[in-house]
Design a protein around this motif. Structure first.
Motif, PDB file in Angstrom:
ATOM      1  N   THR A  27      37.529  54.741 -16.859  1.00  0.00           N
ATOM      2  CA  THR A  27      36.259  54.607 -16.138  1.00  0.00           C
ATOM      3  C   THR A  27      35.080  55.146 -16.935  1.00  0.00           C
ATOM      4  O   THR A  27      33.939  54.916 -16.555  1.00  0.00           O
ATOM      5  N   TRP A  44      32.557  51.388 -21.066  1.00  0.00           N
ATOM      6  CA  TRP A  44      32.069  50.036 -20.760  1.00  0.00           C
ATOM      7  C   TRP A  44      32.385  49.118 -21.926  1.00  0.00           C
ATOM      8  O   TRP A  44      32.164  49.467 -23.079  1.00  0.00           O
ATOM      9  N   LEU A  52      39.955  43.661 -17.894  1.00  0.00           N
ATOM     10  CA  LEU A  52      39.780  44.387 -16.633  1.00  0.00           C
ATOM     11  C   LEU A  52      41.067  45.071 -16.165  1.00  0.00           C
ATOM     12  O   LEU A  52      41.025  45.997 -15.371  1.00  0.00           O
ATOM     13  N   PRO A  68      37.893  49.081 -16.436  1.00  0.00           N
ATOM     14  CA  PRO A  68      37.306  48.557 -15.197  1.00  0.00           C
ATOM     15  C   PRO A  68      35.870  48.069 -15.355  1.00  0.00           C
ATOM     16  O   PRO A  68      35.379  47.343 -14.497  1.00  0.00           O
ATOM     17  N   ASN A  69      35.193  48.473 -16.432  1.00  0.00           N
ATOM     18  CA  ASN A  69      33.773  48.144 -16.559  1.00  0.00           C
ATOM     19  C   ASN A  69      33.558  47.172 -17.708  1.00  0.00           C
ATOM     20  O   ASN A  69      33.738  47.528 -18.872  1.00  0.00           O
ATOM     21  N   ALA A  78      33.333  40.307 -14.298  1.00  0.00           N
ATOM     22  CA  ALA A  78      32.454  41.052 -15.202  1.00  0.00           C
ATOM     23  C   ALA A  78      31.037  41.078 -14.651  1.00  0.00           C
ATOM     24  O   ALA A  78      30.642  40.191 -13.900  1.00  0.00           O
ATOM     25  N   TYR A  79      30.284  42.122 -15.002  1.00  0.00           N
ATOM     26  CA  TYR A  79      28.837  42.063 -14.817  1.00  0.00           C
ATOM     27  C   TYR A  79      28.308  41.048 -15.808  1.00  0.00           C
ATOM     28  O   TYR A  79      28.814  40.932 -16.926  1.00  0.00           O
ATOM     29  N   GLN A  82      21.676  51.828 -17.482  1.00  0.00           N
ATOM     30  CA  GLN A  82      22.148  51.611 -16.118  1.00  0.00           C
ATOM     31  C   GLN A  82      23.472  52.304 -15.807  1.00  0.00           C
ATOM     32  O   GLN A  82      23.932  52.247 -14.678  1.00  0.00           O
ATOM     33  N   ASP A 131      26.399  55.733 -16.816  1.00  0.00           N
ATOM     34  CA  ASP A 131      26.532  57.004 -17.524  1.00  0.00           C
ATOM     35  C   ASP A 131      27.799  56.992 -18.385  1.00  0.00           C
ATOM     36  O   ASP A 131      28.461  58.003 -18.550  1.00  0.00           O
ATOM     37  N   PHE A 151      23.809  40.534 -12.864  1.00  0.00           N
ATOM     38  CA  PHE A 151      24.633  39.945 -11.807  1.00  0.00           C
ATOM     39  C   PHE A 151      25.897  40.764 -11.654  1.00  0.00           C
ATOM     40  O   PHE A 151      26.729  40.773 -12.560  1.00  0.00           O
ATOM     41  N   PRO A 152      26.081  41.449 -10.525  1.00  0.00           N
ATOM     42  CA  PRO A 152      27.343  42.150 -10.313  1.00  0.00           C
ATOM     43  C   PRO A 152      28.496  41.144 -10.272  1.00  0.00           C
ATOM     44  O   PRO A 152      28.263  39.948 -10.039  1.00  0.00           O
ATOM     45  N   PRO A 153      29.752  41.617 -10.488  1.00  0.00           N
ATOM     46  CA  PRO A 153      30.885  40.691 -10.563  1.00  0.00           C
ATOM     47  C   PRO A 153      30.924  39.712  -9.395  1.00  0.00           C
ATOM     48  O   PRO A 153      30.734  40.102  -8.244  1.00  0.00           O
ATOM     49  N   PRO A 192      19.799  52.489 -10.038  1.00  0.00           N
ATOM     50  CA  PRO A 192      20.231  52.259 -11.417  1.00  0.00           C
ATOM     51  C   PRO A 192      21.714  52.548 -11.642  1.00  0.00           C
ATOM     52  O   PRO A 192      22.332  51.984 -12.515  1.00  0.00           O
ATOM     53  N   PHE A 233      37.018  49.676  -9.110  1.00  0.00           N
ATOM     54  CA  PHE A 233      37.760  48.529  -9.606  1.00  0.00           C
ATOM     55  C   PHE A 233      39.020  48.997 -10.291  1.00  0.00           C
ATOM     56  O   PHE A 233      39.017  50.022 -10.942  1.00  0.00           O
TER      57      PHE A 233
END
Lengths: 225, 179
Positions: A6, A9, A29, A33-34, A55-56, A80, A82, B124-126, B164, B174
């Motif tokens: 976690t 990213w 994933l 997770p990110n 995914a974002y 956005q 940490d 865009f979030p998942p 943010p 997740f």
């Protein structure tokens, strides 16, 4: 039991990879997770596939180049989240998640700020002679110029700790960013290492730009830098 | 050994005697220096306008008195006026190449900055990119739920925007527990 990283990213620059990006994202994933994909103005449904896979997604309105997409991802993770670590990953499925895990563990245990992936440290590489010569020449020139002691300067799999990625600012928005990122990291004087990674050269990735033309680009980049 | 004899081994080096070589080299160096450190601002603009006026004046004279160009050419060691114009044209082409390269690089950086700002403004979030039919124009509209009408700016509350840290919080949950 699986581990979930976690604090990390995964940044994936994405341009027209709708066939594979979904499976790449799902595979990543399962461990990390990110994931953020930077869709660099794809004309296919890559962005949709990445989003659906979990995914974002950040979308460049127009195609700018891989370097620009990487920097957008770096900015996103910096501003956005940490996250402690950022791992850059290619969208075409050539990298393995277990390599990223090893790089993460190594950064943790050896307190490294940067871990570069290198395809030339371990088992023999399954790529064409011209490409191998080009890549090894690029690495040799980097070493010879007093830069970092690397064996593979054009590997898309890299781990950056927060203190490193906060100071990266890529302005070469096309392919020359590979050299630029190394130059900037070299200036940071942070602890780094190279980790052996395996590149999965598939028919897909070969057809996709792992061609001999790219070797010529790497050569000319060395000349005009 | 004089400067003039350095390139004697090159065929044709001594075809034209006179200051034209030095003048052209000087021009090229000036163009190089100018492109290396250009300070955008009033001085650059003024110099550019003066150069343009000088060029126009020269053009008028050259059109009305063609013999004038030839005498200028002879004065710097060039046989014909047309040759002098050709040499000057070469200089101008290089100067133009340099300045347009620099200008394009500036514009490229602005476009990258603009695109990056747009991309970061709208993460865009998942699973929120809902349409497979993605065109250049829908990249912003996709994130807006079609069922929710757009609010006027005055009605937007801070909570309409994800904080943010939102990506991180969601992401730590997740993957969802399967059982």
């Amino acid at each position: 039991m699986r581990e979930y990283f976690t604090d990390t990213w995964i940044v994936i620059p994405l341009f027209n990879e709708q066939q594979v990006i979904g499976s790449v994202v799902s595979e990543v994933l399962q461990t990390f997770p990110n994931v953020v994909c930077i869709d660099d103005g794809s004309s296919d449904s890559s962005a949709y596939a990445a989003s659906a896979a979990g995914a974002y997604v950040l979308r460049h309105p127009i195609n700018l180049g891989q370097g620009a997409a990487l920097q957008t991802g770096i900015d996103f993770v910096k501003e956005q989240t940490d996250a402690k670590y950022l791992i850059t990953f290619d969208a075409d499925g050539q990298h393995r998640v277990e390599d990223a895990v090893r790089m993460h563990d190594r950064a943790e245990s050896e307190e490294l700020a940067i871990v570069f992936g290198s395809r030339f440290l371990g088992a023999p590489v399954e790529c064409g002679t011209l490409k191998r010569v080009a890549l090894q020449a690029a690495a040799a020139v980097t070493r010879w110029r007093g830069g970092l002691q690397l064996t593979d300067t054009h590997n898309g799999l890299r781990l950056l700790r927060r203190d490193a990625f906060e100071q990266i600012n890529l302005t070469q928005f096309r392919m020359a960013h590979a050299s630029e990122i190394i130059k900037q990291i070299s200036d940071l004087k942070l602890p780094y290492a190279e980790e052996s990674v395996h590149i999965r050269y598939s028919d897909y990735s070969r057809a996709k730009g792992q061609s001999a033309w790219n070797s010529i680009n790497i050569f000319t980049e060395l000349l005009f830098k | 050994m004089s400067f003039d004899s350095i390139f004697d081994f090159l065929p044709g080096y001594h075809v034209s005697h006179g200051p034209i070589k030095y003048l052209l080299i000087l021009f090229l160096i000036l163009v190089l220096l100018a492109t290396l450190r250009i300070q955008p601002g009033q001085r650059t603009l003024a110099l550019r306008r003066l150069a343009l006026l000088g060029f126009l004046a020269f053009a008028f004279v050259a059109v009305l008195f063609p013999q004038f160009v030839t005498s200028v050419a002879n004065a710097v060691g060039v046989g014909r006026g047309t040759d002098l114009l050709l040499y000057l044209l070469v200089v101008v082409v290089f100067a133009n190449m340099a300045s347009s390269y620099r200008r394009r690089a500036e514009i490229d950086q602005k476009i990258v900055g603009l695109s990056r700002a747009l991309a970061k403004q709208n993460p865009f979030p998942p699973g929120t990119l809902r349409t497979e039919d993605i065109s250049e124009l829908t990249y912003l509209a996709d994130s807006v739920d079609p069922a929710t009408p757009l609010k006027p700016n005055s009605a937007i509350e801070p909570e309409d925007f994800p904080p943010p840290t939102a990506p991180k919080e969601e992401a730590t949950q997740f993957p969802p527990v399967a059982d």
